[in-house]
Design a protein around this motif. Structure first.
Motif, PDB file in Angstrom:
ATOM      1  N   CYS A 101       1.063  -1.157  -0.096  1.00 43.42           N
ATOM      2  CA  CYS A 101      -0.375  -0.118   0.479  1.00 43.42           C
ATOM      3  C   CYS A 101       0.878   1.570   0.135  1.00 43.42           C
ATOM      4  O   CYS A 101       0.739   2.247  -0.530  1.00 43.42           O
ATOM      5  N   PHE A 102       2.085   1.329   0.967  1.00 44.05           N
ATOM      6  CA  PHE A 102       3.035   2.493   0.696  1.00 44.05           C
ATOM      7  C   PHE A 102       3.476   2.783  -0.151  1.00 44.05           C
ATOM      8  O   PHE A 102       3.824   3.524  -0.592  1.00 44.05           O
ATOM      9  N   MET A 103       4.225   1.297  -1.053  1.00 42.60           N
ATOM     10  CA  MET A 103       5.119   1.743  -2.048  1.00 42.60           C
ATOM     11  C   MET A 103       3.338   2.086  -2.867  1.00 42.60           C
ATOM     12  O   MET A 103       4.461   3.045  -4.065  1.00 42.60           O
ATOM     13  N   GLU A 104       2.292   1.773  -3.540  1.00 40.74           N
ATOM     14  CA  GLU A 104       1.728   1.990  -4.658  1.00 40.74           C
ATOM     15  C   GLU A 104       1.767   3.875  -4.041  1.00 40.74           C
ATOM     16  O   GLU A 104       1.734   4.589  -5.013  1.00 40.74           O
ATOM     17  N   GLN A 105       1.750   4.312  -2.774  1.00 44.13           N
ATOM     18  CA  GLN A 105       1.671   5.552  -2.855  1.00 44.13           C
ATOM     19  C   GLN A 105       2.813   6.182  -3.394  1.00 44.13           C
ATOM     20  O   GLN A 105       2.430   7.455  -3.885  1.00 44.13           O
ATOM     21  N   MET A 106       3.727   5.843  -2.988  1.00 43.49           N
ATOM     22  CA  MET A 106       4.743   7.056  -3.251  1.00 43.49           C
ATOM     23  C   MET A 106       5.157   6.478  -4.962  1.00 43.49           C
ATOM     24  O   MET A 106       6.227   7.490  -5.515  1.00 43.49           O
ATOM     25  N   LYS A 107       4.521   5.508  -5.877  1.00 40.42           N
ATOM     26  CA  LYS A 107       4.824   5.454  -7.298  1.00 40.42           C
ATOM     27  C   LYS A 107       4.129   6.867  -7.625  1.00 40.42           C
ATOM     28  O   LYS A 107       4.469   7.864  -9.166  1.00 40.42           O
ATOM     29  N   THR A 108       2.810   7.065  -7.144  1.00 42.42           N
ATOM     30  CA  THR A 108       2.550   8.828  -7.828  1.00 42.42           C
ATOM     31  C   THR A 108       3.354   9.766  -6.807  1.00 42.42           C
ATOM     32  O   THR A 108       2.887  10.670  -7.512  1.00 42.42           O
ATOM     33  N   LEU A 109       4.055   9.181  -6.368  1.00 41.67           N
ATOM     34  CA  LEU A 109       4.885  10.725  -5.501  1.00 41.67           C
ATOM     35  C   LEU A 109       5.692  11.334  -6.540  1.00 41.67           C
ATOM     36  O   LEU A 109       5.484  12.884  -6.976  1.00 41.67           O
ATOM     37  N   ARG A 150      11.041   9.080 -10.830  1.00 44.66           N
ATOM     38  CA  ARG A 150      11.244   7.994 -10.358  1.00 44.66           C
ATOM     39  C   ARG A 150      10.740   6.630  -9.820  1.00 44.66           C
ATOM     40  O   ARG A 150      10.603   6.122  -9.526  1.00 44.66           O
ATOM     41  N   TYR A 151       9.129   6.649 -11.381  1.00 35.68           N
ATOM     42  CA  TYR A 151       8.157   5.443 -11.389  1.00 35.68           C
ATOM     43  C   TYR A 151       9.299   4.561 -10.852  1.00 35.68           C
ATOM     44  O   TYR A 151       7.927   3.047 -10.363  1.00 35.68           O
ATOM     45  N   LEU A 152       9.601   4.071 -12.224  1.00 32.09           N
ATOM     46  CA  LEU A 152       9.723   2.131 -12.530  1.00 32.09           C
ATOM     47  C   LEU A 152      11.056   2.186 -11.548  1.00 32.09           C
ATOM     48  O   LEU A 152      10.792   0.744 -11.413  1.00 32.09           O
ATOM     49  N   LYS A 153      12.022   3.268 -11.052  1.00 30.22           N
ATOM     50  CA  LYS A 153      12.413   2.468  -9.984  1.00 30.22           C
ATOM     51  C   LYS A 153      11.500   2.297  -8.439  1.00 30.22           C
ATOM     52  O   LYS A 153      12.560   1.286  -7.971  1.00 30.22           O
ATOM     53  N   VAL A 154      10.832   3.376  -8.285  1.00 26.71           N
ATOM     54  CA  VAL A 154       9.665   2.749  -6.657  1.00 26.71           C
ATOM     55  C   VAL A 154       9.147   1.570  -7.144  1.00 26.71           C
ATOM     56  O   VAL A 154       8.881   0.243  -6.409  1.00 26.71           O
ATOM     57  N   PHE A 179      11.459  -6.557  -5.960  1.00 24.95           N
ATOM     58  CA  PHE A 179      12.894  -6.783  -5.496  1.00 24.95           C
ATOM     59  C   PHE A 179      11.546  -7.245  -4.031  1.00 24.95           C
ATOM     60  O   PHE A 179      12.355  -8.429  -4.006  1.00 24.95           O
ATOM     61  N   HIS A 180      10.799  -5.953  -3.635  1.00 25.00           N
ATOM     62  CA  HIS A 180      10.720  -6.592  -1.812  1.00 25.00           C
ATOM     63  C   HIS A 180       9.684  -8.212  -2.204  1.00 25.00           C
ATOM     64  O   HIS A 180       9.962  -8.306  -1.173  1.00 25.00           O
ATOM     65  N   GLU A 235      15.606   2.064 -16.339  1.00 23.27           N
ATOM     66  CA  GLU A 235      14.794   1.116 -15.795  1.00 23.27           C
ATOM     67  C   GLU A 235      13.883   0.066 -16.122  1.00 23.27           C
ATOM     68  O   GLU A 235      13.731  -1.165 -15.359  1.00 23.27           O
ATOM     69  N   MET A 236      13.230   0.690 -17.843  1.00 26.50           N
ATOM     70  CA  MET A 236      12.438  -0.545 -18.097  1.00 26.50           C
ATOM     71  C   MET A 236      12.904  -1.663 -19.027  1.00 26.50           C
ATOM     72  O   MET A 236      12.588  -2.752 -18.691  1.00 26.50           O
ATOM     73  N   LYS A 237      14.773  -1.456 -18.840  1.00 28.76           N
ATOM     74  CA  LYS A 237      14.800  -2.236 -19.801  1.00 28.76           C
ATOM     75  C   LYS A 237      14.810  -3.548 -18.650  1.00 28.76           C
ATOM     76  O   LYS A 237      14.895  -4.295 -18.468  1.00 28.76           O
ATOM     77  N   LEU A 238      15.291  -2.772 -17.117  1.00 30.64           N
ATOM     78  CA  LEU A 238      14.947  -3.408 -15.645  1.00 30.64           C
ATOM     79  C   LEU A 238      14.160  -4.115 -15.815  1.00 30.64           C
ATOM     80  O   LEU A 238      14.193  -5.933 -15.163  1.00 30.64           O
ATOM     81  N   ILE A 239      13.166  -3.996 -16.086  1.00 31.73           N
ATOM     82  CA  ILE A 239      12.059  -4.342 -15.465  1.00 31.73           C
ATOM     83  C   ILE A 239      11.157  -5.273 -16.928  1.00 31.73           C
ATOM     84  O   ILE A 239      11.227  -6.492 -16.352  1.00 31.73           O
TER      85      ILE A 239
END
Lengths: 574, 412
Positions: free
Chosen positions: B79-87, B91-95, B101-102, B134-138
């Motif tokens: 839930c927290f990560m989802e919020q961070m994605k919108t921030l 940094r979106y893809l990094k988050v 990973f987690h 980051e996209m390539k990593l994903i």
């Protein structure tokens, strides 16, 4: 007609109606905002809304807001602050009479109300708001960016600049620039001519009213109550009525992002008193709370020092004449006298007395304490002799605990409130989203915090440290006797300590460098620093402020000796 | 200083951060959460000009706290990560990646896969191009998870075939995963970097479907392309592949050569030495000696009986043939000052004898040759061995005594 209120300016009830449907006082031509149809009671208790300009005033706008002027906002702030002070025990006279009158006087003197506003200014305000393209082309009119940089508040400059650049693309409506009608004009005004109203100045107003009434609240206490949230200051705009919309430049005016500073509030108060042409304030006599004798008593108690020290503080006060009515009472406009800081001076007197009795050179006070300890062994009846060492241990422990709490509170201080602020309607949704996220995160991590955060503020109290005689652990020193460190000489009790060290031999010119002396912790004994730190904590001001007053007192006290010394030096040089 | 009584927003948030930092360093997660609660309002004053702004701070600190706090759950974390994605769009893809990973570390493979797919389909104007890495990593990690699914299907298939079943549906699925995985894995290993796991998986796929040429090419690129960082594992993978393919000793040796240069203490050095010793070429045998001596320079090899037996064998062979004694001399030259204390002390002699007789045997041989029959190590071990009436130790003693002059020539 049915309008029977007294005129604000001349207290007559003699009303007529202008063409615009407004009541005006036939005696003094004071025009009010009261119209026949709508009686606007939102803004002040006794329903006086000042006329600001002769311009038309629309009641309703599209978004449910209404037109309002900056000084109306400040008026509301003052009202809230006065109410809070009344809740703290200040007499209602302050709100209903004193503060009100001071404020009206200010409005009149600064030509914001109760006067004929030159028509040119009104026109100017409207045209600035109307077209943005003109702003750049006209070299005389300052650009919006310049406007923003004029503000005294600490910069959101980055967001400001981005705001400004985005705003310049938008055209007409005044609501983009500021919710208030004259927000931009307000910031543009030449500050030197008229004392421009700011948030810290509201506290200056309050303090001035309190001083006039000689209420038992010192400036340091007032500011402490502000920080603790008992007096509206931070986020006070959330008390503005719904119709008064705040946005854009209003934020620069009303949004506060720093704790009020003692010196700033005090200086502004003096400026204000002079600006308003106020007469000599009511006398501060020795029965007033603000008199050094009274304040010394309070601070001695709070610092857990023996009551007997009071005799000494009174002696010092008398000797250097700071208990005189003329010294203590404020005479506005008198630039030759130094501004009296009642609380600081009282604390400084205590420091000087401690230096007189204990020397505080990191050496003598401990010896004296051991001596008192010895004498205490044989002291079976009556009160124990005061031992500096014991007192120091108790106080240090308490002070460290309290200081640590205070430091944590500083780190945990919350600046924002539920009512969001936005520069323009454009970024309103973004701001609201952010606010929502902040609330969510606060909830999430709040749950993980373990202890529940106290929902209410603690009750305001005048004493931050309290000591009870009933404590059997001997941690209360009020009743202790000074006999342990005094000696009899010619039937009088005098201090055993024959020496004294001056904090500074020569005082600086305060007008040039802002201080009488420059305090550096490393240059002074640790005991002295501890004592300064103690009062610094109680008064919430820098130790250097107290040090300044100590220097001033010492110079008054040892004036003759110093003069002799200086003369001697000059003789030698010749 | 803490005795200041002024305060503004910026200063109080700086203070708050330092309290969070202290709490985190002391692993006081509740306290850290408490102060973070007060810090989050900085989001309302997020200056994107700062190097690390409030939103990034909150993301990183919040993640740490949620990872370690006893009362937090994966659900809360997500839930927290989802919020961070919108921030922060930047940094979106990094988050997203960190979130994945987690999830992977927590065993939630399916959720991880979902998040990766979601992230892969993200588009945001010019940001998409800016966050290309980051996209390539994903995509690469999704490829990895596809490989993992392929692997599962393969195992099911093998099981069924053992039982005599054929399962078309499973086979189709398996091929599907292969295609998806191959595409993404191939892409990522093109970029210079360390992609050990991806390379291994890709090669596994290629080998299964019989594309050995491609596999060889991939491994060669990975090991020899100078744009890629020096990576011992690359050479190991190549070597293992060549071995599986039954390649000649020559190519196996050349695969291990660089590994020896980079990591002289690598465990494959034994294999390397074994192959080199047996070579007909003199240079290779010389190299073999160098390799085994170099490996034994490392503390981790001190008690490795196999390594010592390699060295002993080669030394013995040289001594018997009486050819190339100078090789030993050359190798011993730089080691004679410190090997005796390092390997052949009296204490080690006792310990080795007690713990591992084979080890002590091999070492004693080497010591006897290099340091002579009177050295502490040899004396103790051979004495003990003879006392225990072990035949080989008696033979050892005779051998060393017979070849003692060799020692004199080496040490001189």
């Amino acid at each position: 007609r049915d309008f029977n209120e007294r005129c604000a300016q001349c207290s007559e009830v003699n009303w007529g109606l202008t063409d615009g449907g407004r009541f005006y006082c036939r005696s003094c031509h004071n025009v009010t905002e009261r119209t026949r149809e709508v009686v606007n009671t939102d803004f002040i208790t006794n329903s006086r809304v000042q006329t600001i300009s002769k311009g038309l005033r629309k009641q309703e706008k599209n978004d449910g807001g209404c037109e309002w002027y900056v000084c109306e906002g400040f008026q509301l702030v003052l009202k809230k602050q006065a109410e809070a002070l009344e809740a703290l025990g200040v007499c209602p006279q302050m709100k209903d009479e004193i503060l009100c009158n001071f404020w009206r006087c200010y409005l009149q003197k600064s030509k914001q109300a109760y006067c004929n506003r030159p028509a040119g200014e009104t026109v100017k305000a409207l045209s600035v708001c109307e077209s943005s393209t003109d702003v750049d082309s006209d070299p005389e009119r300052p650009s919006l960016l310049h406007l923003l940089s004029l503000s005294e508040n600490e910069g959101d400059l980055q967001t400001d600049c981005s705001f400004a650049s985005s705003v310049s693309k938008v055209s007409e409506s005044t609501s983009v620039y500021s919710g208030s009608v004259d927000g931009s004009l307000y910031l543009m005004k030449n500050q030197k001519e008229k004392l421009r109203m700011t948030m810290p100045m509201t506290l200056s107003f309050c303090y001035m009213a309190l001083l006039w009434l000689r209420e038992p609240i010192t400036l340091s206490e007032l500011l402490r109550f502000v920080v603790e949230g008992h007096i509206p200051y931070l986020n006070v705009f959330q008390h503005f009525p719904e119709k008064m919309k705040l946005c854009g430049l209003d934020l620069k005016i009303f949004y506060v992002e720093s704790w009020p500073v003692y010196e700033e509030v005090l200086n502004k108060m003096h400026e204000l008193a002079a600006f308003l042409d106020l007469p000599r304030f009511p006398d501060i006599t020795d029965s007033c709370f603000l008199h050094p004798d009274m304040l010394c008593m309070k601070y001695l108690m709070e610092a857990n020092l023996p009551d007997e020290l009071h005799n000494w503080t009174c002696r010092v006060v008398k000797k250097i004449g700071i208990g005189e009515v003329d010294f203590l009472t404020l005479m506005p406009g008198n630039k030759s006298t130094r501004k009296v800081k009642y609380d600081v001076i009282a604390a400084a007197v205590i420091v000087v007395v401690l230096k007189l009795l204990f020397l505080l050179d990191d050496h003598y006070e401990w010896l004296l304490s051991d001596f008192a300890e010895e004498r205490n062994k044989n002291n079976t009846e009556g009160s124990p002799y005061f031992e500096f060492k014991k007192w120091y241990e108790v106080l240090k422990r308490s002070l460290d605990v309290e200081q640590k709490k205070l430091d944590e509170e500083r780190a945990k201080y919350l600046w924002r409130c539920e009512k969001p602020l936005f520069y323009s309607v454009k970024n309103k949704s973004k701001v609201l989203k952010r606010r929502q996220m902040v609330v969510n995160l606060q909830n999430q991590f709040g749950k993980l915090s373990g202890s529940v955060r106290r929902a209410e503020k603690p009750n305001p109290s005048s004493f931050q440290l309290s000591w009870s005689e009933e404590n059997t652990d001997g941690s209360c020193f009020h009743g202790h006797s000074l006999k342990g460190i005094l000696q009899e000489k010619c039937g009088l009790l005098t201090a055993m300590n024959p020496d004294y060290w001056l904090c500074t031999v020569k005082l600086c010119n305060e007008k040039l460098c802002g201080h009488l002396a420059h305090y550096r912790e490393v240059d002074f004994p640790q005991s002295y620093h501890f004592v300064l730190r103690l009062f610094s904590f109680l008064l919430r001001i820098q130790p250097s402020y107290i040090h300044d007053e100590v220097c001033m007192i010492e110079h008054k006290l040892f004036n003759k000796k110093l003069c002799k010394k200086l003369k001697y030096n000059t003789v030698l040089r010749k | 200083s803490s005795h200041e009584h002024k305060l503004n927003f910026k200063k109080s948030k700086e203070l708050c951060l330092s309290y969070i930092q202290d709490a985190m360093l002391q692993k006081q997660w509740k306290r850290a959460a408490e102060f973070l609660t007060c810090y989050v309002e900085s989001l309302e004053k997020d200056y994107s000009r700062e190097h690390v702004g409030p939103s990034e701070m909150i993301w990183r600190i919040g993640t740490e706290i949620l990872c370690h706090h006893s009362h937090s759950s994966m659900k809360e974390f997500s839930c927290f990560m989802e919020q961070m994605k919108t921030l922060g769009v930047k940094r979106y893809l990094k988050v997203c990646l960190e979130h994945v990973f987690h999830l992977l570390c927590n065993g939630q493979i399916d959720e991880a896969y979902q998040n990766l797919s979601l992230a892969e389909s993200w588009r945001f104007g010019e940001q998409t191009a800016l966050q290309d890495k980051e996209m390539k990593l994903i995509q690469a990690y999704r490829g990895l998870l596809d490989y993992y699914s392929w692997s599962k299907q393969k195992n099911i298939l093998l099981e069924h075939s053992e039982d005599g079943f054929t399962d078309l549906a499973v086979e189709q699925e398996m091929h599907g995963y292969f295609r998806k995985a191959a595409v993404n894995l191939k892409e990522i290993i093109k970029i210079p970097g360390v992609w050990d796991l991806f390379v291994k998986c890709y090669v596994d796929l290629l080998e299964f479907y019989g594309d050995h040429n491609e596999a060889r090419q991939v491994l060669n690129e990975y090991a020899y392309n100078s744009k890629f960082p020096a990576n011992p594992n690359a050479h190991v993978y190549l070597y293992q592949f060549l071995k599986r393919q039954g390649e000649s000793k020559k190519s196996l040796i050349s695969a291990l050569k660089i590994l020896h240069d980079i990591v002289p203490s690598h465990e494959l050095m034994i294999d390397f030495n074994t192959m080199l010793q047996k070579s007909k070429k003199r240079k290779k045998r010389r190299l073999g000696l160098e390799v085994i001596f170099a490996a034994l320079d490392y503390a981790g090899w001190k008690e490795n009986a196999k390594a010592w037996s390699c060295l002993a064998r080669q030394v013995k062979q040289i001594v018997i043939s009486e050819k190339h004694l100078d090789w030993i001399k050359q190798e011993w030259n730089s080691r004679k000052d410190w090997w005796p204390a390092f390997h052949f002390s009296r204490y080690l002699a006792k310990r080795n004898w007690q713990e591992n007789k084979s080890l002590s045997y091999e070492k004693a041989l080497v010591a006897g040759i290099l340091l002579g029959k009177d050295c502490k190590y040899f004396k103790h071990v051979s004495h003990q061995g003879c006392k225990a009436q072990l035949k080989r130790f008696r033979m050892l003693r005779k051998f060393v005594k017979r070849h003692n002059p060799v020692y004199l020539r080496i040490s001189g």
